[in-house]
Design an enzyme around this catalytic site. Structure first.
Site, PDB file in Angstrom:
ATOM      1  N   SER A  30      25.159 -38.735  41.847  1.00  0.00           N
ATOM      2  CA  SER A  30      23.980 -38.428  43.086  1.00  0.00           C
ATOM      3  C   SER A  30      23.377 -38.228  41.122  1.00  0.00           C
ATOM      4  O   SER A  30      22.067 -39.734  42.236  1.00  0.00           O
ATOM      5  CB  SER A  30      23.888 -36.919  42.812  1.00  0.00           C
ATOM      6  N   ASP A  81      25.187 -45.113  34.319  1.00  0.00           N
ATOM      7  CA  ASP A  81      26.346 -43.640  35.179  1.00  0.00           C
ATOM      8  C   ASP A  81      25.397 -42.232  35.023  1.00  0.00           C
ATOM      9  O   ASP A  81      25.126 -42.438  33.977  1.00  0.00           O
ATOM     10  CB  ASP A  81      27.051 -44.042  34.994  1.00  0.00           C
ATOM     11  N   GLY A  82      25.912 -41.531  35.491  1.00  0.00           N
ATOM     12  CA  GLY A  82      25.954 -39.875  35.030  1.00  0.00           C
ATOM     13  C   GLY A  82      26.904 -39.505  34.589  1.00  0.00           C
ATOM     14  O   GLY A  82      27.824 -40.147  34.353  1.00  0.00           O
ATOM     15  N   ALA A  83      26.944 -38.119  33.987  1.00  0.00           N
ATOM     16  CA  ALA A  83      27.647 -37.461  33.686  1.00  0.00           C
ATOM     17  C   ALA A  83      27.974 -36.201  33.677  1.00  0.00           C
ATOM     18  O   ALA A  83      26.653 -35.372  33.955  1.00  0.00           O
ATOM     19  CB  ALA A  83      27.322 -37.131  31.898  1.00  0.00           C
ATOM     20  N   LYS A  94      33.272 -36.784  32.381  1.00  0.00           N
ATOM     21  CA  LYS A  94      32.444 -37.257  33.060  1.00  0.00           C
ATOM     22  C   LYS A  94      34.513 -36.787  34.394  1.00  0.00           C
ATOM     23  O   LYS A  94      35.229 -36.578  33.607  1.00  0.00           O
ATOM     24  CB  LYS A  94      32.617 -38.703  33.091  1.00  0.00           C
ATOM     25  N   GLY A  95      34.063 -37.679  35.129  1.00  0.00           N
ATOM     26  CA  GLY A  95      34.774 -37.385  36.473  1.00  0.00           C
ATOM     27  C   GLY A  95      35.072 -35.571  37.228  1.00  0.00           C
ATOM     28  O   GLY A  95      35.848 -35.595  38.448  1.00  0.00           O
ATOM     29  N   GLY A  96      33.642 -35.555  37.101  1.00  0.00           N
ATOM     30  CA  GLY A  96      33.244 -34.517  38.353  1.00  0.00           C
ATOM     31  C   GLY A  96      32.955 -34.476  39.879  1.00  0.00           C
ATOM     32  O   GLY A  96      33.783 -33.993  40.745  1.00  0.00           O
ATOM     33  N   GLY A  97      32.941 -36.329  39.436  1.00  0.00           N
ATOM     34  CA  GLY A  97      33.185 -37.150  41.255  1.00  0.00           C
ATOM     35  C   GLY A  97      33.889 -37.783  41.648  1.00  0.00           C
ATOM     36  O   GLY A  97      34.099 -38.473  42.361  1.00  0.00           O
ATOM     37  N   GLU A 103      35.017 -45.771  36.244  1.00  0.00           N
ATOM     38  CA  GLU A 103      33.939 -45.258  35.991  1.00  0.00           C
ATOM     39  C   GLU A 103      34.829 -46.243  34.278  1.00  0.00           C
ATOM     40  O   GLU A 103      33.553 -46.477  33.747  1.00  0.00           O
ATOM     41  CB  GLU A 103      33.338 -44.449  35.885  1.00  0.00           C
TER      42      GLU A 103
HETATM   43  C1  5RP Z   1      31.488 -39.107  39.339  1.00  0.00           C
HETATM   44  C2  5RP Z   1      31.313 -38.637  37.768  1.00  0.00           C
HETATM   45  C3  5RP Z   1      29.375 -38.497  37.689  1.00  0.00           C
HETATM   46  O1  5RP Z   1      29.068 -39.559  37.101  1.00  0.00           O
HETATM   47  C4  5RP Z   1      28.916 -37.144  37.497  1.00  0.00           C
HETATM   48  O2  5RP Z   1      29.820 -36.121  37.944  1.00  0.00           O
HETATM   49  C5  5RP Z   1      27.873 -36.679  37.462  1.00  0.00           C
HETATM   50  O3  5RP Z   1      27.838 -36.537  38.989  1.00  0.00           O
HETATM   51  P1  5RP Z   1      25.636 -36.111  39.179  1.00  0.00           P
HETATM   52  O4  5RP Z   1      25.748 -37.164  38.630  1.00  0.00           O
HETATM   53  O5  5RP Z   1      26.547 -36.117  40.679  1.00  0.00           O
HETATM   54  O6  5RP Z   1      25.857 -34.958  38.792  1.00  0.00           O
HETATM   55  O7  5RP Z   1      31.321 -38.485  36.425  1.00  0.00           O
HETATM   56  O8  5RP Z   1      33.144 -39.379  38.598  1.00  0.00           O
END
Ligand code: 5RP
Length: 229
Positions: A30, A81-83, A94-97, A103
């Site tokens: 996101s 990128d997010g984290a 990372k890797g929640g998505g 990545e």
């Molecule tokens: C995806 C990730 C994302 O960067 C991580 O999950 C953060 O997501 P968000 O910005 O929705 O909090 O690692 O694999």
């Protein structure tokens, strides 16, 4: 500010780092989506982008950002990128998505990487609160998970890796693999744990991103704050 407003502010601050002619790595999630939208809105000339997931590629294409694949990109100038969690010296989880493999491939092909996040992910003195995502091949995954648990125990972490499910079914990554999440609590030595996980046959990649981020841009109620390792 809401968390989403903080993510948006961080994404916009990162988009301001993009100069004409750059090759840009586009993260997933996101927060990264806010970056992609801000980048498209700035209409920086002659940029090209490499996406870290099918979802991000779809978003970027819909906004008119020219995409190329990682193999054609050469060195990526800057990846944003997010984290899921920021720890000491900008060690990240990372890797929640579920996009951690692509990545990490894009991050490691980048000259510079910037992480963006909301204030809840302000760099903390320890790492491990967010369950560590570990991507494994589907064949024999339960057996691989048992060996992951043994590696965690050897690292002094009393956690069991759990298969990630969505709507009762195993989550599949863009590469067709599965994700296990390990609720570590605190990871005493992230580099040693990462190395041990990588040595396991069946583990494709883990979500520890160490010594890769050059800075973090964190959206807060007092503006976007910058952190360096
Ligand atoms: C995806 C990730 C994302 O960067 C991580 O999950 C953060 O997501 P968000 O910005 O929705 O909090 O690692 O694999």
């Amino acid at each position: 500010m809401t968390a989403d407003e903080q993510k948006r502010a961080a994404g916009e601050a990162a988009a301001a780092l993009i100069a004409p002619g750059m090759t840009v790595g586009l993260g997933t999630g996101s927060t990264a989506a806010w970056f992609v939208k801000a980048l498209a809105a700035r209409a920086v000339p002659d940029i090209r982008a490499v996406a870290t997931s099918e979802a991000t590629a779809e978003l970027a294409a819909s906004l008119g950002i020219p995409l190329l694949d990682l193999d054609s990109a050469g060195v990526i100038d800057l990846t944003v990128d997010g984290a899921d969690e920021c720890g000491p010296r900008l060690a990240l989880i990372k890797g929640g998505g579920a996009a951690l493999l692509r990545e990490k491939l894009v991050w490691e092909a980048s000259a510079r990487c910037v992480v963006i996040a909301d204030a809840a992910k302000t760099p903390a003195p320890t790492l491990g609160r967010f369950p560590l995502p570990i991507e494994v091949v589907a064949f024999g995954h339960a057996s691989t998970a048992r060996r992951i648990d043994a590696v965690l125990a050897e690292a002094g972490i009393a956690a069991k890796a759990m298969l990630r499910l969505k709507d009762g079914r195993p989550v599949r990554t863009d590469g067709g693999n599965l994700i296990y999440d390990a609720p570590c609590g605190v990871i005493p030595d992230p580099a040693a744990l990462g190395d041990a996980l990588k040595r396991l046959t069946g583990v494709v990649e883990h979500g520890l991103f160490l010594n890769l981020a050059e800075r973090a841009l964190i959206g807060t109620d007092d503006g976007v704050k910058t952190y360096q390792p």
